[in-house]
Design a protein around this motif. Structure first.
Motif, PDB file in Angstrom:
ATOM      1  N   GLY A 250       0.816  -1.203   0.000  1.00 38.57           N
ATOM      2  CA  GLY A 250       0.000   0.000   0.000  1.00 38.57           C
ATOM      3  C   GLY A 250       0.847   1.249   0.000  1.00 38.57           C
ATOM      4  O   GLY A 250       1.945   1.280  -0.583  1.00 38.57           O
ATOM      5  N   GLN A 251       0.332   2.258   0.673  1.00 38.87           N
ATOM      6  CA  GLN A 251       0.990   3.562   0.702  1.00 38.87           C
ATOM      7  C   GLN A 251       0.924   4.118   2.108  1.00 38.87           C
ATOM      8  O   GLN A 251      -0.075   3.929   2.822  1.00 38.87           O
ATOM      9  N   VAL A 252       1.990   4.788   2.511  1.00 37.22           N
ATOM     10  CA  VAL A 252       2.010   5.418   3.827  1.00 37.22           C
ATOM     11  C   VAL A 252       1.057   6.600   3.815  1.00 37.22           C
ATOM     12  O   VAL A 252       1.123   7.465   2.933  1.00 37.22           O
ATOM     13  N   GLY A 253       0.148   6.612   4.784  1.00 36.81           N
ATOM     14  CA  GLY A 253      -0.791   7.717   4.895  1.00 36.81           C
ATOM     15  C   GLY A 253      -0.209   8.839   5.724  1.00 36.81           C
ATOM     16  O   GLY A 253       0.865   9.370   5.412  1.00 36.81           O
ATOM     17  N   VAL A 273      -2.350   2.869   3.965  1.00 38.01           N
ATOM     18  CA  VAL A 273      -3.565   2.837   3.149  1.00 38.01           C
ATOM     19  C   VAL A 273      -3.453   1.745   2.105  1.00 38.01           C
ATOM     20  O   VAL A 273      -2.447   1.658   1.393  1.00 38.01           O
ATOM     21  N   ASP A 274      -4.507   0.921   2.035  1.00 35.44           N
ATOM     22  CA  ASP A 274      -4.582  -0.119   1.005  1.00 35.44           C
ATOM     23  C   ASP A 274      -5.190   0.505  -0.250  1.00 35.44           C
ATOM     24  O   ASP A 274      -6.390   0.817  -0.285  1.00 35.44           O
ATOM     25  N   LEU A 275      -4.376   0.704  -1.282  1.00 35.33           N
ATOM     26  CA  LEU A 275      -4.832   1.369  -2.500  1.00 35.33           C
ATOM     27  C   LEU A 275      -5.630   0.457  -3.412  1.00 35.33           C
ATOM     28  O   LEU A 275      -6.161   0.914  -4.431  1.00 35.33           O
ATOM     29  N   SER A 276      -5.727  -0.823  -3.090  1.00 39.43           N
ATOM     30  CA  SER A 276      -6.419  -1.748  -3.983  1.00 39.43           C
ATOM     31  C   SER A 276      -7.919  -1.798  -3.722  1.00 39.43           C
ATOM     32  O   SER A 276      -8.668  -2.292  -4.561  1.00 39.43           O
ATOM     33  N   ARG A 277      -8.397  -1.304  -2.584  1.00 39.30           N
ATOM     34  CA  ARG A 277      -9.822  -1.351  -2.251  1.00 39.30           C
ATOM     35  C   ARG A 277     -10.257  -0.025  -1.647  1.00 39.30           C
ATOM     36  O   ARG A 277      -9.701   0.423  -0.628  1.00 39.30           O
ATOM     37  N   PHE A 278     -11.239   0.608  -2.316  1.00 39.37           N
ATOM     38  CA  PHE A 278     -11.799   1.859  -1.829  1.00 39.37           C
ATOM     39  C   PHE A 278     -13.291   1.685  -1.574  1.00 39.37           C
ATOM     40  O   PHE A 278     -13.960   0.882  -2.227  1.00 39.37           O
ATOM     41  N   GLU A 279     -13.813   2.464  -0.656  1.00 41.89           N
ATOM     42  CA  GLU A 279     -15.237   2.548  -0.395  1.00 41.89           C
ATOM     43  C   GLU A 279     -15.621   4.019  -0.312  1.00 41.89           C
ATOM     44  O   GLU A 279     -14.751   4.894  -0.244  1.00 41.89           O
ATOM     45  N   VAL A 280     -16.924   4.297  -0.334  1.00 38.34           N
ATOM     46  CA  VAL A 280     -17.419   5.668  -0.253  1.00 38.34           C
ATOM     47  C   VAL A 280     -18.209   5.798   1.045  1.00 38.34           C
ATOM     48  O   VAL A 280     -19.140   5.027   1.305  1.00 38.34           O
ATOM     49  N   GLU A 281     -17.838   6.765   1.851  1.00 32.92           N
ATOM     50  CA  GLU A 281     -18.501   7.016   3.126  1.00 32.92           C
ATOM     51  C   GLU A 281     -19.492   8.161   2.963  1.00 32.92           C
ATOM     52  O   GLU A 281     -19.148   9.229   2.446  1.00 32.92           O
ATOM     53  N   ILE A 282     -20.748   7.937   3.383  1.00 33.32           N
ATOM     54  CA  ILE A 282     -21.782   8.962   3.313  1.00 33.32           C
ATOM     55  C   ILE A 282     -22.393   9.149   4.691  1.00 33.32           C
ATOM     56  O   ILE A 282     -22.287   8.276   5.555  1.00 33.32           O
ATOM     57  N   LYS A 283     -23.042  10.292   4.867  1.00 31.79           N
ATOM     58  CA  LYS A 283     -23.777  10.578   6.108  1.00 31.79           C
ATOM     59  C   LYS A 283     -25.213  10.886   5.720  1.00 31.79           C
ATOM     60  O   LYS A 283     -25.462  11.753   4.881  1.00 31.79           O
TER      61      LYS A 283
END
Length: 425
Positions: A250-253, A273-283
């Motif tokens: 990954g990458q250092v955050g 940070v794992d750059l291979s998996r992203f999600e979207v956070e909503i409120k």
């Protein structure tokens, strides 16, 4: 030429009679009474419409229509890594950083090292204690072997003594039969045999007890050594964790400490940070969160991009500032070029109500708990009981109390108070 006067035009008029004067007075009184009634009716109508009037430009009025009500949730979201752990200091000490924020790292790569003299000293002390415990356990094992050997020797000696006593008794008996040995010598030989048999029995019991005692002592010392070995193993594990390693590619955050800084135990050091998996956070508002469930379909759209299919992957059980946090996961392969904290628009469809009465959603839903609304009747707003059903961000379903074409005050009715009728200018 002489000027003629007007005496020829004057005519005497007789005074009106009493009946004529009374008729005139009645007509005048009737006209006044009619005017008073008209004025009173206008005043009553104006009072019945409310003692106050309100400007129409301060109100928002919507018309009730019939159609399909789509219950959905629209919210702004941000892209976050599905896996972004923070690495903590296992013990207090001085940090030596091997990376900076943004560095690409591989799984197992050392990212930082914590110098903890206290933990290293504890490990050395426990290792010395382990060596002593292992020596004690070895000595107990050796003592157990010696004790069992001595008990075995005594048992073997008792067996030999019994065989010798048995042979002496047989010899004395043959001598007694031949007249060479007296009866008393035979009795002595018999006593010696019984004595050797008792000795053999005691030797067997002592051999068993010695073996059990030696085994228990050796096992106890071995258990103490095993316990100390577990202590050393745990300390060694903590010492190994003084070197913070990347848990995945990954990458250092964010780096949370400075180079060569002193940190306390359990203090955060840096994130990966794992750059291979992203999600979207909503409120989403609390009122819609109860209808949100894991697995629901959603759509995501970025700046100028095509809508992307997604599903609800998590819903927080906690309400913060009237909002609930949820996460959306890309249904297909996630698009390339996503970045941490990138903004995206999310839409989650809850359900669709077909062919229902609906009106624009507004503050009137919350003000009257969905049980009353002000409906326009000309320039008068009349308070009317209603019953609402499902609602979305833009519309609300009308179950009872309104019909198609009714004009409802959806915003600004809070200034009416509890008046039944008010005039709108």
């Amino acid at each position: 030429m002489s000027i003629r006067d007007t005496s020829g035009q004057d005519q005497s008029i007789a005074a009106p009679s009493v009946k004529v004067r009374q008729r005139r007075r009645w007509l005048l009184a009737g006209a006044i009474a009619l005017g008073v009634l008209l004025l009173g009716g206008w005043l009553v109508a104006d009072w019945s419409a409310g003692s106050r009037s309100f400007a129409g430009d301060r109100l928002r009025v919507a018309t009730v229509t019939r159609g399909d009500l789509v219950r959905d949730i629209s919210a702004d979201g941000r892209v976050i890594a599905a896996n972004s752990p923070t690495l903590y200091a296992i013990a207090g000490g001085t940090v030596t950083l091997n990376v900076v924020a943004g560095d690409v790292v591989k799984k197992g790569q050392p990212l930082a090292v914590i110098d903890s003299p206290e933990l290293l000293s504890n490990l050395a002390q426990e290792q010395a204690t382990l060596a002593s415990a292992e020596a004690e356990a070895g000595r107990a094992t050796l003592d157990a072997q010696v004790a069992r050997s001595a008990a075995r020797r005594a048992l073997d000696q008792a067996g030999v003594d019994r065989q010798a006593a048995e042979r002496d008794l047989q010899r004395y008996r043959r001598g007694f039969e031949g007249g060479a040995v007296s009866q008393i010598d035979v009795a002595r030989a018999e006593d010696a045999l019984k004595k050797s048999e008792l000795g053999l029995g005691h030797a067997r019991r002592e051999f068993s007890l010695q073996g059990q005692g030696a085994t228990l002592d050796s096992r106890n010392k071995q258990l103490l050594a095993d316990r100390q070995r577990a202590v050393v193993s745990e300390l060694q594990r903590q010492v190994d964790l003084l070197t913070l390693r990347a848990p995945f590619d990954g990458q250092v955050g964010q780096v949370l400490v400075d180079q060569r800084a002193n940190v306390a135990a359990n203090a955060p050091v840096l994130g990966v940070v794992d750059l291979s998996r992203f999600e979207v956070e909503i409120k989403v508002p609390e009122s819609f969160a109860r209808d949100l469930a894991i697995g629901m379909s959603a759509q995501l759209s970025g700046s100028g991009g095509q809508p992307l299919a997604a599903t609800v992957s998590a819903v927080s059980p906690e309400v913060v500032n009237g909002e609930v946090t949820a996460r959306l996961r890309f249904a297909d392969r996630q698009p390339a070029g996503l970045r941490q904290n990138q903004r995206m628009r999310a839409r989650v469809v809850l359900d669709t109500r077909e062919n229902v009465l609906m009106v624009e959603r507004g503050p009137f839903v919350e003000q009257g708990n969905g049980s009353v609304a002000y409906v326009m009747d000309g320039n008068v707003a009349v308070r009317r009981p209603i019953r609402i059903g499902a609602s979305s961000l833009g519309e609300v379903e009308i179950v009872d109390g309104l019909g198609v074409g009714d004009r409802v005050v959806v915003s600004g009715a809070d200034q009416f108070g509890d008046a039944e009728r008010v005039r709108v200018n």
